[in-house]
Scaffold this motif. Sequence first.
Motif, PDB file in Angstrom:
ATOM      1  N   LEU A  81      69.886 -22.889  54.936  1.00 28.83           N
ATOM      2  CA  LEU A  81      70.955 -23.210  53.949  1.00 28.83           C
ATOM      3  C   LEU A  81      71.015 -24.661  53.669  1.00 28.83           C
ATOM      4  N   GLY A  82      71.067 -25.505  54.656  1.00 29.18           N
ATOM      5  CA  GLY A  82      71.124 -26.914  54.497  1.00 29.18           C
ATOM      6  C   GLY A  82      69.795 -27.501  53.664  1.00 29.18           C
ATOM      7  N   ASN A  83      68.748 -27.061  54.023  1.00 27.19           N
ATOM      8  CA  ASN A  83      67.468 -27.472  53.400  1.00 27.19           C
ATOM      9  C   ASN A  83      67.525 -27.077  51.946  1.00 27.19           C
ATOM     10  N   TRP A  84      67.991 -25.711  51.775  1.00 27.49           N
ATOM     11  CA  TRP A  84      67.971 -25.205  50.635  1.00 27.49           C
ATOM     12  C   TRP A  84      68.793 -25.932  49.451  1.00 27.49           C
ATOM     13  N   LEU A  85      70.109 -26.391  50.114  1.00 29.77           N
ATOM     14  CA  LEU A  85      70.892 -27.049  49.138  1.00 29.77           C
ATOM     15  C   LEU A  85      70.614 -28.464  48.845  1.00 29.77           C
ATOM     16  N   THR A  86      69.860 -29.142  49.951  1.00 35.37           N
ATOM     17  CA  THR A  86      69.487 -30.511  49.480  1.00 35.37           C
ATOM     18  C   THR A  86      68.191 -30.559  48.679  1.00 35.37           C
ATOM     19  N   ALA A  87      67.474 -29.467  48.650  1.00 35.15           N
ATOM     20  CA  ALA A  87      66.472 -29.385  47.763  1.00 35.15           C
ATOM     21  C   ALA A  87      66.730 -29.001  46.530  1.00 35.15           C
ATOM     22  N   HIS A  88      67.940 -28.338  46.328  1.00 38.27           N
ATOM     23  CA  HIS A  88      68.506 -27.805  44.754  1.00 38.27           C
ATOM     24  C   HIS A  88      69.406 -28.543  43.870  1.00 38.27           C
ATOM     25  N   TYR A  89      70.246 -29.432  44.893  1.00 37.31           N
ATOM     26  CA  TYR A  89      71.328 -30.174  44.674  1.00 37.31           C
ATOM     27  C   TYR A  89      71.273 -31.658  44.941  1.00 37.31           C
ATOM     28  N   ASP A  90      71.967 -32.453  44.052  1.00 34.77           N
ATOM     29  CA  ASP A  90      72.338 -33.769  44.581  1.00 34.77           C
ATOM     30  C   ASP A  90      73.322 -33.970  45.469  1.00 34.77           C
ATOM     31  N   LEU A  91      73.112 -34.003  46.852  1.00 38.58           N
ATOM     32  CA  LEU A  91      74.208 -33.870  47.752  1.00 38.58           C
ATOM     33  C   LEU A  91      73.843 -34.942  48.761  1.00 38.58           C
ATOM     34  N   PRO A  92      74.224 -36.062  48.134  1.00 40.77           N
ATOM     35  CA  PRO A  92      73.914 -37.334  49.213  1.00 40.77           C
ATOM     36  C   PRO A  92      74.690 -37.218  50.575  1.00 40.77           C
ATOM     37  N   SER A  93      73.785 -37.932  51.515  1.00 37.70           N
ATOM     38  CA  SER A  93      74.469 -37.910  52.889  1.00 37.70           C
ATOM     39  C   SER A  93      75.739 -39.019  52.894  1.00 37.70           C
ATOM     40  N   HIS A  94      76.844 -38.674  53.877  1.00 35.91           N
ATOM     41  CA  HIS A  94      77.999 -39.579  53.715  1.00 35.91           C
ATOM     42  C   HIS A  94      77.968 -40.194  55.301  1.00 35.91           C
ATOM     43  N   LYS A  95      76.913 -40.123  55.758  1.00 35.59           N
ATOM     44  CA  LYS A  95      76.866 -40.460  57.225  1.00 35.59           C
ATOM     45  C   LYS A  95      77.122 -41.999  57.536  1.00 35.59           C
ATOM     46  N   GLU A  96      76.718 -42.713  56.357  1.00 38.01           N
ATOM     47  CA  GLU A  96      77.017 -44.357  56.397  1.00 38.01           C
ATOM     48  C   GLU A  96      78.340 -44.793  55.894  1.00 38.01           C
ATOM     49  N   ASP A  97      79.102 -43.768  55.117  1.00 40.88           N
ATOM     50  CA  ASP A  97      79.913 -44.089  54.590  1.00 40.88           C
ATOM     51  C   ASP A  97      81.242 -44.296  55.442  1.00 40.88           C
ATOM     52  N   PRO A  98      81.827 -45.495  55.567  1.00 40.66           N
ATOM     53  CA  PRO A  98      83.099 -45.313  56.612  1.00 40.66           C
ATOM     54  C   PRO A  98      84.254 -44.669  56.268  1.00 40.66           C
ATOM     55  N   ALA A  99      84.409 -44.284  54.967  1.00 39.64           N
ATOM     56  CA  ALA A  99      85.487 -43.054  54.661  1.00 39.64           C
ATOM     57  C   ALA A  99      85.379 -41.630  55.388  1.00 39.64           C
ATOM     58  N   TYR A 100      84.078 -41.344  55.767  1.00 41.76           N
ATOM     59  CA  TYR A 100      83.747 -40.129  56.393  1.00 41.76           C
ATOM     60  C   TYR A 100      83.660 -40.271  58.066  1.00 41.76           C
ATOM     61  N   ARG A 101      84.438 -41.274  58.654  1.00 43.59           N
ATOM     62  CA  ARG A 101      84.097 -41.565  59.987  1.00 43.59           C
ATOM     63  C   ARG A 101      84.673 -40.299  60.776  1.00 43.59           C
ATOM     64  N   SER A 102      85.836 -39.918  60.233  1.00 43.41           N
ATOM     65  CA  SER A 102      86.331 -38.613  61.065  1.00 43.41           C
ATOM     66  C   SER A 102      85.540 -37.536  61.277  1.00 43.41           C
ATOM     67  N   TRP A 103      84.415 -37.337  60.203  1.00 46.93           N
ATOM     68  CA  TRP A 103      83.363 -36.255  60.337  1.00 46.93           C
ATOM     69  C   TRP A 103      82.626 -36.591  61.532  1.00 46.93           C
ATOM     70  N   GLU A 104      82.257 -37.752  61.710  1.00 45.41           N
ATOM     71  CA  GLU A 104      81.365 -37.970  62.880  1.00 45.41           C
ATOM     72  C   GLU A 104      82.068 -37.728  64.104  1.00 45.41           C
ATOM     73  N   LYS A 105      83.391 -38.208  64.188  1.00 47.98           N
ATOM     74  CA  LYS A 105      84.057 -38.095  65.404  1.00 47.98           C
ATOM     75  C   LYS A 105      84.356 -36.589  65.678  1.00 47.98           C
ATOM     76  N   ASP A 106      84.692 -35.722  64.526  1.00 47.73           N
ATOM     77  CA  ASP A 106      84.882 -34.213  64.842  1.00 47.73           C
ATOM     78  C   ASP A 106      83.451 -33.718  65.334  1.00 47.73           C
ATOM     79  N   HIS A 107      82.464 -34.084  64.711  1.00 51.04           N
ATOM     80  CA  HIS A 107      81.128 -33.907  65.159  1.00 51.04           C
ATOM     81  C   HIS A 107      80.874 -34.009  66.669  1.00 51.04           C
ATOM     82  N   GLU A 108      81.148 -35.316  66.956  1.00 49.30           N
ATOM     83  CA  GLU A 108      80.986 -35.459  68.470  1.00 49.30           C
ATOM     84  C   GLU A 108      82.047 -34.656  69.196  1.00 49.30           C
ATOM     85  N   ASP A 109      83.107 -34.309  69.016  1.00 42.18           N
ATOM     86  CA  ASP A 109      83.990 -33.526  69.687  1.00 42.18           C
ATOM     87  C   ASP A 109      83.447 -32.090  69.736  1.00 42.18           C
TER      88      ASP A 109
END
Lengths: 352, 497
Positions: free
Chosen positions: A305-333
Amino acid sequence: MKITAKVRNGFIELLVFFIGICSLLFVSNEVLRKKEGKGVDMVRSFYRLEPESIDVLVLGSSHAYYGFQPNQLWEEHGITSYVLGSPSQTMICSYYLLKEALKYQKPKVVLLEGYYFRSGEVFVFEERLRPVTDNIRTFEYKRDLIEMAFPDAGWKEKLPYYVPFLLYHSRWKEIKKYDFIQPDYYKGALVRFGESPHETPAPPSEELEEIPETAIEYFEKIQDLCRDNNIELVVFKTPITDANGDELEWYLETTGLNNSVAVYLDKQNIPFLPMQNDIDIDYAHDFNDYGHLNFTGQKKATEYLGNWLTAHYDLPSHKEDPAYRSWEKDHEDFLQFLQERRKLVGLDDSDV
Amino acid sequence: MLFNSIEFLIFFPLVCLTYYVIPYKARTVFLLICSYFFYMCWNPKYALLMLTSTAITYLSGILISGCDRIADEKQRTARKKQYVALSFISNLLILFFFKYYNLFSGTVNTILELLDIRYTIPRFDVLLPVGISFYTFQALSYTADVYRNDIYAEKNFLKYALFVSFFPQLVAGPIERSKNLLVQISQKHPFDFENVRHGFLLMLYGYFQKIVLSSYLAMVVDAVYDGWTECSGLQLTIATACFAFQIYCDFGGYSNIAIGAAEIMGFRIMDNFNAPYLSRSVSEFWRRWHISLSTWFRDYLYIPLGGNRLGRWRKYLNLMIVFLVSGLWHGAEYHFVVCGGINGLFQVIGDLMKPVKKKVNELLHIGTDSALHRILQTAITFYLLMITWIFFRADSLSSAFGILSRMLYITPAWFAHEGGLSSIGLERSDAGILAFSMIVLFISDIFRYRNIQVRDFIIAQKPAVRLAICYAAVMFLLIFGVYGPEYDSAAFIYFQF
């Protein structure tokens, strides 16, 4: 009545009493209310998301929350997502949940799991309507669902839906740690670690099963909502098996319904991802039971589903965006939780 | 509407608020309307029956007091008796038809069948009007009290109608007397926080007895009695002891809610239960159990029959009559009559045994005031009462005798060998709550026995302590009480779809 100091103190005491009881009731209700998926608490936890923070909203029944893993989508693509699922979530419930979700979030894509195209009812099992009505905040939506679900019931029968404590107060017997703390890292998805080995199922049905009119009606309402809010709507369907022939009838009915859904969605110009033959599913290891994927199955489905979504829609990565740090933390948890949880495989293969 | 229903929890605060806001003059009519509404929530038609009983007894009062104008004493008494008889017969006929007719016709038909007579008395499918036994007795007591010149006849029909239908004690007692309640209806009841506190605490305690204790005890009683043929003597003994407390908490709890509700509105209603299981004899038990009914039978049946004034054997006969009738009052089934009969018999035997007991105590130098002696008396009394309760709870006479005979053979096996708590319908967590609640009941009853009111003690505390106790009590009830739809955790464990 003359307002003496005694009378004044009496009224103050009465007021303090009522405020105190209301506060205690609020706290008790919070602890005792049923938390879906042992604390995953899909609908309630949704409200803890940062406003307008998700790119993809997933709707649907158990097939959705066992088949899609938001943490993996974050890990692989940096896309934020949430599964606003509930057990046996019918099309009517999906519609109201989407309406509610759009008050708090602005997703770019809505992924709808299509298993419940089969039902035009508000609920399939009454107790499974509870996770939606107990937690949905907008009173109007709650009322609509309850009234639609129980058109002939008296106020007394409906009251426990508006005051869930009437039902849940006796849950004191089964209070667990997750009744006090519900972690944020689940993002609405459940993981099952049990394995139910199956052989490759029988060929899918070539028939067309009828889709109930109400299901269509509410799907079209979902479609309208998405259109009005510039959201891409995608329907997906997680793989199933025929339980080595034991559930053949159900399997043929479900695959027959998939055929009708495919025809219908094609007409509507809505993408449909049946997945059954699109992912490298291992029937011996990827199922928790004949209808639901386990951890490895979920991993494959999410990757697809991830590959399909990125192939068809403009969904940029937020990984480097400091506003999304909590997502990284939740992912680690989440990863830590997986590590701890997988040690227990074999001892307990229940939810999460 | 029942006290432990959502409707009552909405109805009662609304009634109280309005009651204190409206002028004194309007309160009688307001309470009367509320009482009839309360009653009509069960079945509106039966309000007519209550109205009929009210009208008959009201008229009887007017007519009886009107006899005072008759100069000739003999003629006056005879006329008064006629009116009393008319009131009693008409009211008891209504009660008979609605409550006992089917028992009567069933019995007659059985006898006719035994005599091989091919005739059957028809049966009627009538629904027993709620509280008919209670309000009929209350209304009849008024007729008797006016006859005895204990009270003036009430001229105001509305006040009298409220006396018969006063909603807190309408459907399950206490059966009030005109000397107490009717007088209060004419009085003003200004709002008083003391009354509200006292009444509220008593209501809380009543709810505790009703929705916690009685409900948890019912789990044990129902589990064992529903399958009594499979149960051992020990299980049946435990279940019967639980039933003794279940019926006490159910009935006593309901009475306490009634008394507390009336107290909030400024009315003092008579006590109905006073630590009955701490009684040291069956006769003491009946002075502490359902006091309003026992004293009714004492005042309006036992004493008119001659009481203990006509010799020992006549006293025993009177006692037996009162208890057989009392059994029948509780329900139109023969096992209730047997239950009443056994209670009467225990008292007769107890009275006959008095000299023997005295002799034994003297011979063995047993101090009748020693703690051990008192505890032993209480325990024996409780066991005897348990025997009578079997006949109350069992579905039929034959199953009551079956249960009793099984109970006499308590196997020496440990409780654990018989399946533990689950064999008597309890989970471990339920048992914990039940044990705690029983301790609270026991402590409270010990205070009651010594004429100490626990609620007076609570009210005397500082507001913060008082509030903390109330918070704890309310939350305990809300969480551990048995109410609302049943939460079936199994139905909430989702496996598929």
